[in-house]
Structures are given as C-alpha cells and as structure tokens.
Write a protein that holds these residues in place. Structure first.
Motif, PDB file in Angstrom:
ATOM      1  N   ASP A  42      96.393  86.702   8.037  1.00 27.11           N
ATOM      2  CA  ASP A  42      96.417  85.424   8.760  1.00 27.11           C
ATOM      3  C   ASP A  42      97.310  84.452   7.988  1.00 27.11           C
ATOM      4  N   ARG A  53      91.990  88.945   6.392  1.00 25.28           N
ATOM      5  CA  ARG A  53      90.716  88.987   7.125  1.00 25.28           C
ATOM      6  C   ARG A  53      90.409  90.411   7.523  1.00 25.28           C
ATOM      7  N   VAL A  63      89.422  93.306  10.100  1.00 23.22           N
ATOM      8  CA  VAL A  63      89.686  93.477  11.532  1.00 23.22           C
ATOM      9  C   VAL A  63      88.371  93.293  12.278  1.00 23.22           C
ATOM     10  N   ASP A  64      88.469  92.697  13.474  1.00 23.69           N
ATOM     11  CA  ASP A  64      87.303  92.563  14.327  1.00 23.69           C
ATOM     12  C   ASP A  64      86.960  93.946  14.850  1.00 23.69           C
ATOM     13  N   SER A  65      85.695  94.296  14.886  1.00 26.98           N
ATOM     14  CA  SER A  65      85.304  95.596  15.422  1.00 26.98           C
ATOM     15  C   SER A  65      85.481  95.575  16.932  1.00 26.98           C
ATOM     16  N   GLY A 105      88.569  96.255  16.278  1.00 23.65           N
ATOM     17  CA  GLY A 105      89.916  95.670  16.313  1.00 23.65           C
ATOM     18  C   GLY A 105      90.995  96.481  15.644  1.00 23.65           C
TER      19      GLY A 105
END
Lengths: 354, 354
Positions: free
Chosen positions: B265, B320, B322-324, B326
């Motif tokens: 990010d 950050r 990863v979003d699951s 993601g």
C-alpha cells in the motif's frame, strides 16, 4: 476446409515475440531451461546466487550474431542454443575448470516466432545435459533488435586447483590436442559451396542433402561437441598451459607460444596435414583448414615430458626454447609458420555473405 | 591549408573497428577498463578467475540495444558505458550484495569509430569508480552487426549475508525507497518532446539546450546514479525484501507483492503524486511517470516495523496482508492500482521511434 486440421499448428507458428510479449515468452522458455546444480538461487529475482565451494569462480563471455556467426537458413534454433552453450563452456574447460552455469541474453526481432526461442532453450538444455551434466542456465535477458544476437556468459569451478593459463608452457613440454582439427572449417566451407542459391545467399532447402552426405563436418560446425571433460583431466594430469582452439590451430598455438615465451613446433604427420593439399577443395579438409580453420573448439595443451596424456589428448608436437634473441611463435616440422590464420569479425565479415 | 592543423584529429576519427581490426581495437580499450579488486586473473586468457570469499557469488545480466534502449543521437558513448555498468550493478545491489565485477560483450557495426568504443570503456570505468569503487571489468567480447548492442553480466559478493529476495515482505513491514522516482521517465519524455526533428527522429543538435534546461532529468535518464551502497545498508538493517525499480514503481512493487504474497500500500503523499496531474506535460513529472515510468534504478525495499531506515531510504507505504481469498498486488492510498505500467521491449517498441 482441408486446411482446418492444420490450424492449431499454423496459429502456433503465428505466435511471435511481439504478439506474446516478454512475460509470456519468458513463461514458455523458463521450463525448458536446465537447472544448475550449483545455483543456490536460480532465475526470477534481480540476480542469481551460485556456489563457489573453493572461494573462486571462472567467468567467460562470447556472443553469436546472425550473419557473421550463424545463419538461420543453415542452423536450426536448437543448434544455435547448443552451439552458444558449447562454445562458452569450452572456454571454461580450457582453464581446467568444471563448467557450472550460464546466463543468456537474447536480442531478437519482434517478429521472431516464439518457437525459435523455445528451440534455442532446448538446445541450451541438451548441450548442458550431454556435454557438462549439472550445468544450467541461472539467468538471462530478452531484448529486441533487427538482428538475432545470443550473448552467453559462462561460469566454472576450479575445485581447488590452480587455473591452467596460456603462459605456462616450457621448453621440452609435449604439445597435445583433444578434439578434431579443421572439421568445423570444412563444415562451413561445404555450406558456402553447396547450400547457397545462385546469388550466393544461404539456402535452407539445400542443407538437408548436405547433412546427409557430410554429417560429421556439418555437426562439427553446427553442433560442436568440445571435449569439456578433458579440460579437468588435463589440469589433473599436470598440464602446463591450455587454451580453447577457436580461431584456428596456428593462431591459437601462436597465442599460447607468445604468452609462454616459447616456440610451438607442430608435427605435420601428427596433425594430419602431411598428405593434404594446401587448400581443401570444398569436399576434403586441406592443410590450411587444419592450421587456420576456426571453431574447432578442441583443447590445445602442453604437458611436462613423460606425461601419460589423459582422455582423448594426442601428441601433436613439442615446445622449444626461443632461439636467442628469437621471437616466440609456431613452427610446422621445424619451419616457421607465419600465416595470420583465424578470423577477425571486423576485417573479415562481408555483410553480404551472411 | 587552414585545415591542416586538424588533420590528426580527422585521421583519428576515420579509424573504425573495420579499419583497425579486433586486436587493435582491444589494445586500445583494455588500458581504459577498470581493474577489479576481486579478480584473481583478469582479461587475456580463455576466462577470468574471481574471488568469492564466502563461497558464493551473485550474477545478473542486462542488455542495451540501439533503438529501443538508447540512441546515439542522444547519448554519448561515455554515457552508454556508464549506464550499462550502473543498471547492471543496481541489480547486484538489490540482492544486498556488494558489486565486484563485470563482463562486457559489445556488438557494433564495422564502420563504428574506434573512439566510440573508447568512450564506452571510459564510461564503464568512471561508473565503476564513482558508484562502486573496486568493481572492474574482468572480461569481454567484440563482434559485428548492423546494430550496436552492449550486453553486460555483473557479479557481486554477499559478504556472508543471506541474499535479500523479493519474496520476504511480511504484513506490517515498512515499504521504503532509495533514489528518485519518475525522473528518468521525465528525461526520456523531454528527449522525445524536444530533441527530435520535424519527422520525430532523434536530433543530436537539440540535446545540448535540453541538457542545460533539464540537467537533472536528462542525467537520471542518460547517466543514472543508482544508490548502490544502500543495497548493502538495507541488508545490514534487516530488509525483508528488495528489488531494483527498473520497470516503474507500480510494476516492480507488484512483482515484490506477488513474490511475497502480500499487498503493497503506497502513500500518495510520500511518493509525491498527491498534487500532480495524472499525466506530465513533458516539462513536469506526472503521477503516471512516478508510478509507471521506467529506468528509475531506485531500490525498493521492505523493513520490519520500527526499523530505523538506513542510508537514503525513505518510507513510502506499508505492507498489508491480502484479504481472504484476495490476491497480492499494489494499492495507492488503499485503492487498488492495476494499470500495467512498465515497458515490454516486444509489445512497446516501434522501430521508428528509435
């Protein structure tokens, strides 16, 4: 409709470097490349990491350019990859080192079929596997230009030994060679004589028959098999000097003589020129091809008197002290041999002959 | 008669690679090349021998081709040699290694002035001396083609440390950069906007004024000064991942993110794009040039939270998870940034623009 069965192949043929882009081309090439046993970190990061068990590594670089060094009409992509690996690994072997790895930079026109690069990768892999098992490709680069260029840098491991230099030959040493002399030059002479069209341009259609009739000569030129293992064998046997014969026996022997400050006296019978015409007639090797033909990738070495020659080394002469206040150089049967020999890419290449 | 005083210079200018031949050209270049402190055996034999004190060595290769990568109308030979060394050494630094040596293969037209190769050699030497003292050229190759190509392979020493890979970034790490972003892209944009003739072809006569008005941008493009010493500093400070930003910040950050399985990010204010137009206007850097412009040769690295950033590293974002379920990638101020960025030699080069 009859052609629909052939569509996948023709679609595949239409895939070029430009249509696929760099990332897709690399994705196709990487799985075909040989892994190097000495790679602690292989391709894919900013750089590779290789092992140097004895705290040293050997490095050499050599480039092949379409036109002066090869023609796509005569060489398959596989053969180009093979030769690019073999000729660089030969320089490693000539130091008495064991080849370990390569990096390969390829510059190619955008319209080059992806299959051409796959073929080059296959040739690199098979040359490593057959000539120097364990050797692999640890990195590379792709770029674009009008002319295909293959630039290889090769690495090797001296395994604790001193490198075998050009400068160590001493009066009384045996001069020996491993590998054929003049055969690669005969191969290129045959191609220029029989695989060109009426205008003298390379003609792919005429190569097949030549491969059938002159397999050994064309193989020596297109897929050389330098005696890589004999490099380490020579070092272990106590070779005093060694080099890769890439620019013709006479010129490379002269380099060794100059570096060592000696005379190299070659035996005309031993190098096989005693019964030959001075110039070959395109179908037979001539004395000048043995002495001046390039791309043999034989190993020329000197050994102390009495050495039992290792591997495929055979004696072809002996080392003499320079006459006071003489000059280092090459003799054949005791007579100075001063023809230039070798090949200069700038002085000797006529763009039209590529 | 007035011109007779200039004759020696004009004679010297008429000396080309073709008129001199390979051996004479090499004799002129060798004395200009920098010696490598780590060379146990330098150029002149079949191969060089380098020291690898910790039993490992780092290797990378990168090629510069006239047309897609540089234009002789815009770069002096000195600048070409400088850039060829600097960009390869940057890949060594990005592993956390100390640069030690180079091999350089040059393919050039026969009519190239010998002075061009002397200039390239001078640039190689000065870049090594200023950017990585002790680094030198340990070998090379010369060949002939219609297009000038400079293929460099560079080496480095990890000095006992683990290499800093692309794959080690962890959620919570600081993202940091050392070196300018977008300036080299601004340099090439300025050249294409102001140093071309009416047909859009590079025009040497228009470069001088541009160098005067936009020295920093042109220097970033023509003689980059990658922060090589910060590579070792980053490794010593515990960098978890690092790479050389050569294809634009966004694409290279995406590569690091993908290798590490994380999100990067970026902070728009920190990378300086908060107040910028999306596209530069040829005289000012735009946000797209910061994110997508190539050839920065900055170092992008990640450090554990709380690390005091070494050298010239400055924070530009954070890592950050990863979003699951993601996907790894790059964000700018929390918003996914998916523009391709970077430069593909096959897809992006139009021969006419060279």
């Amino acid at each position: 409709m009859e052609q629909s069965g052939g569509e996948p192949a023709s679609v595949a043929r239409s895939e070029t470097l430009g249509s696929l882009g760099e990332a897709a081309v690399l994705a196709r090439i990487f799985p075909r490349l040989p892994a190097a046993a000495s790679a602690l970190l292989g391709p894919g990061d900013d750089a590779a990491v290789l092992a140097a068990p004895d705290g040293r590594y050997v490095v050499t670089t050599d480039t092949m350019v379409h036109g002066p060094d090869f023609r796509l009409a005569w060489s398959t992509p596989f053969e180009l990859g093979w030769k690019a690996a073999a000729t660089n690994l030969s320089d490693i072997a000539a130091m008495g080192a064991r080849p370990t790895g390569l990096v390969v930079a390829i510059v190619a026109p955008s319209e080059t079929p992806a299959a051409t690069l796959e073929g080059i990768a296959d040739g690199l892999r098979e040359a490593c596997a057959e000539l120097a098992p364990g050797t692999g490709v640890v990195g590379g680069d792709l770029s674009v230009s009008d002319t295909l260029v293959i630039a290889v840098t090769a690495f090797g491991d001296l395994e604790g030994r001193a490198p075998v230099l050009r400068s160590g030959a001493r009066a009384g040493d045996i001069v020996a060679v491993s590998g054929a002399l003049g055969l690669a030059a005969q191969g290129i002479a045959l191609l220029f004589a029989h695989a060109v069209d009426a205008d003298g341009h390379p003609d792919a259609g005429r190569v097949a028959a030549l491969r059938h009739a002159h397999g050994a000569e064309l193989a020596a030129q297109l897929t050389p098999r330098p005696p890589l293992a004999d490099g380490v064998r020579a070092a272990l046997a106590g070779a005093t000097a060694m080099l890769d014969v890439s620019d013709g026996l006479a010129l490379d022997a002269r380099r060794l003589a100059a570096a060592s400050g000696v005379l190299i006296d070659l035996d005309g019978v031993a190098i096989g020129i005693a019964g030959l015409a001075l110039e070959g007639d395109h179908d037979e090797v001539g004395a000048e091809q043995v002495l001046r033909g390039g791309e043999d990738h034989a190993l020329l070495a000197t050994f102390p008197p009495g050495t039992e020659l290792p591997g495929d080394f055979r004696p072809i002469g002996h080392v003499r002290a320079v006459d006071s206040p003489g000059v280092a150089g090459v003799l054949v049967d005791g007579v100075p041999y001063e023809a230039r020999g070798g090949w200069d890419p700038y002085a000797d290449w006529n763009g039209g002959s590529g």
